[in-house]
Design an enzyme around this catalytic site. Sequence first.
Site, PDB file in Angstrom:
ATOM      1  N   CYS A 165      57.165   0.887  53.705  1.00  0.00           N
ATOM      2  CA  CYS A 165      57.567   2.282  53.077  1.00  0.00           C
ATOM      3  C   CYS A 165      59.024   1.997  52.263  1.00  0.00           C
ATOM      4  CB  CYS A 165      58.079   3.159  54.251  1.00  0.00           C
ATOM      5  SG  CYS A 165      56.488   3.560  55.210  1.00  0.00           S
ATOM      6  N   HIS A 305      66.168   8.305  54.895  1.00  0.00           N
ATOM      7  CA  HIS A 305      64.706   8.005  55.209  1.00  0.00           C
ATOM      8  C   HIS A 305      64.121   9.237  55.715  1.00  0.00           C
ATOM      9  CE1 HIS A 305      61.223   5.502  55.393  1.00  0.00           C
ATOM     10  NE2 HIS A 305      61.292   5.597  56.698  1.00  0.00           N
ATOM     11  N   GLU A 316      69.332   6.498  62.143  1.00  0.00           N
ATOM     12  CA  GLU A 316      70.011   6.655  60.846  1.00  0.00           C
ATOM     13  C   GLU A 316      71.121   7.465  60.799  1.00  0.00           C
ATOM     14  OE1 GLU A 316      68.528   7.437  56.067  1.00  0.00           O
ATOM     15  OE2 GLU A 316      67.132   8.043  57.804  1.00  0.00           O
ATOM     16  N   LYS A 337      61.755  14.502  52.460  1.00  0.00           N
ATOM     17  CA  LYS A 337      60.584  14.441  53.347  1.00  0.00           C
ATOM     18  C   LYS A 337      60.051  15.698  54.038  1.00  0.00           C
ATOM     19  CE  LYS A 337      60.079   9.251  53.761  1.00  0.00           C
ATOM     20  NZ  LYS A 337      61.747   8.865  53.471  1.00  0.00           N
ATOM     21  N   HIS A 342      55.620  12.006  53.688  1.00  0.00           N
ATOM     22  CA  HIS A 342      56.194  10.633  53.594  1.00  0.00           C
ATOM     23  C   HIS A 342      54.960  10.069  52.751  1.00  0.00           C
ATOM     24  CE1 HIS A 342      57.503   6.633  54.207  1.00  0.00           C
ATOM     25  NE2 HIS A 342      57.612   6.507  55.429  1.00  0.00           N
ATOM     26  N   PHE A 403      58.090  -0.225  57.995  1.00  0.00           N
ATOM     27  CA  PHE A 403      57.642  -1.295  59.081  1.00  0.00           C
ATOM     28  C   PHE A 403      57.598  -2.494  58.755  1.00  0.00           C
ATOM     29  CE2 PHE A 403      54.189   2.233  60.727  1.00  0.00           C
ATOM     30  CZ  PHE A 403      54.985   2.974  61.171  1.00  0.00           C
TER      31      PHE A 403
END
Length: 416
Positions: A165, A305, A316, A337, A342, A403
């Site tokens: 991502c 994110h 985060e 998002k 996403h 990831f």
Amino acid sequence: MQLKRVVVTGLGALTPIGNTKDEYWEGLRTGKSGSAPITYFDTEKFKTKFACELKGYNPNDFFDRKEARKLDKFAQYAMVSSNEAIADSGLDMDKVDKFRVGVIWGAGIGGLETFQNEVIGYAQGDGTPRFNPFFIPKMIADIAPGNISINHGFMGPNYTTVSACASSANALIDALNYIRMGYCDVVVTGGSEAAVTIAGMGGFNAMHALSTRNESPETASRPFDATRDGFVLGEGAGALILEEYEHAKARGAKIYAEVAGGGLSSDAYHMTAPHPDGIGVVRVMENCLKDAGLNPEDVDAINTHGTSTPLGDVAELKAISKVFGEHATRININSTKSMTGHLLGAAGAIEAIASILAMENNLVPPTINHTTVDENIDPKLNLTLNKAQKREVNVAMSNTFGFGGHNACVVFRKIS
């Protein structure tokens, strides 16, 4: 070595809340949700039955039928968004040195639908390997920048970054460095993804990564909310034209923002989960600020994110509090998002565009769908909940993680 300044001179967007840059901004500004029941395939047996699909996108509006059949959706999206960005930049193709124009693109997966359909077709056949001759060229992730280069004759650096991502944020940072070190005058950069497929939904469901709020898909993406239960899969593309400052100034280009710097780091912790204390996230934001020559108190807005996962959102925000200290409470923090879902490898690109447009309009888009306070999140943080907030935004940061522990951070500032 004196590094060259790099600016953004063109934008293009193809998203679940708008099929152009201007439509995308209108969706962000008004807090529009792009999540709805899936229309691409029968979801009866799937745990999650919704996603953030593109609305009103028709490949025949952009490609002839023969050309469209040769392109996976992710490559189509790349072409459409990059064409918009190139047109927006006003680049004169008869005057630009095409040997000094590169294309650096991000895709976390590539042609997933093409791969899926070809394998299903083989499995349902008699065992004879009758594969489409375009199977491999449609599937490979690097075909998106390849097609952009071929279409425009750009002969500079040309490749795809793949870091899950974080892919398109990585691409943007690579583009920044190619220009500021003098190797390119212009780079078309960004990312695209088209993973709303049987394989994509099934795979992420198997990981328990997706929200299963089927009774209310439009509110399922709810970053920072105590009732969040996973991310909502999205699709689309974002494209940015990065250009050396003097090159842009000499041709009288509109300049959206300066790319002040970029940072990278690795969690080195877990394949899919973030470190609970956000150690890698702390380092990537510190690296980004150092690269840009900025202090924490210079930052006005952070597009996180913020995927709407139980672990990721908290980690985060803890990292932001650690890096920015007391100033964190004076920053407008948001997650777009909540509206787009996403977009995986395209997330960094469309969220960078959101940060740039927030600066241009002095308006921070909201984090929508927030109803319940999470006691694990510092209540003093301004998460820009449910409604856009006006403020002067001179410096904006965009975080993107993937990831494998990949972390990327980009910071923009108004040109001076």
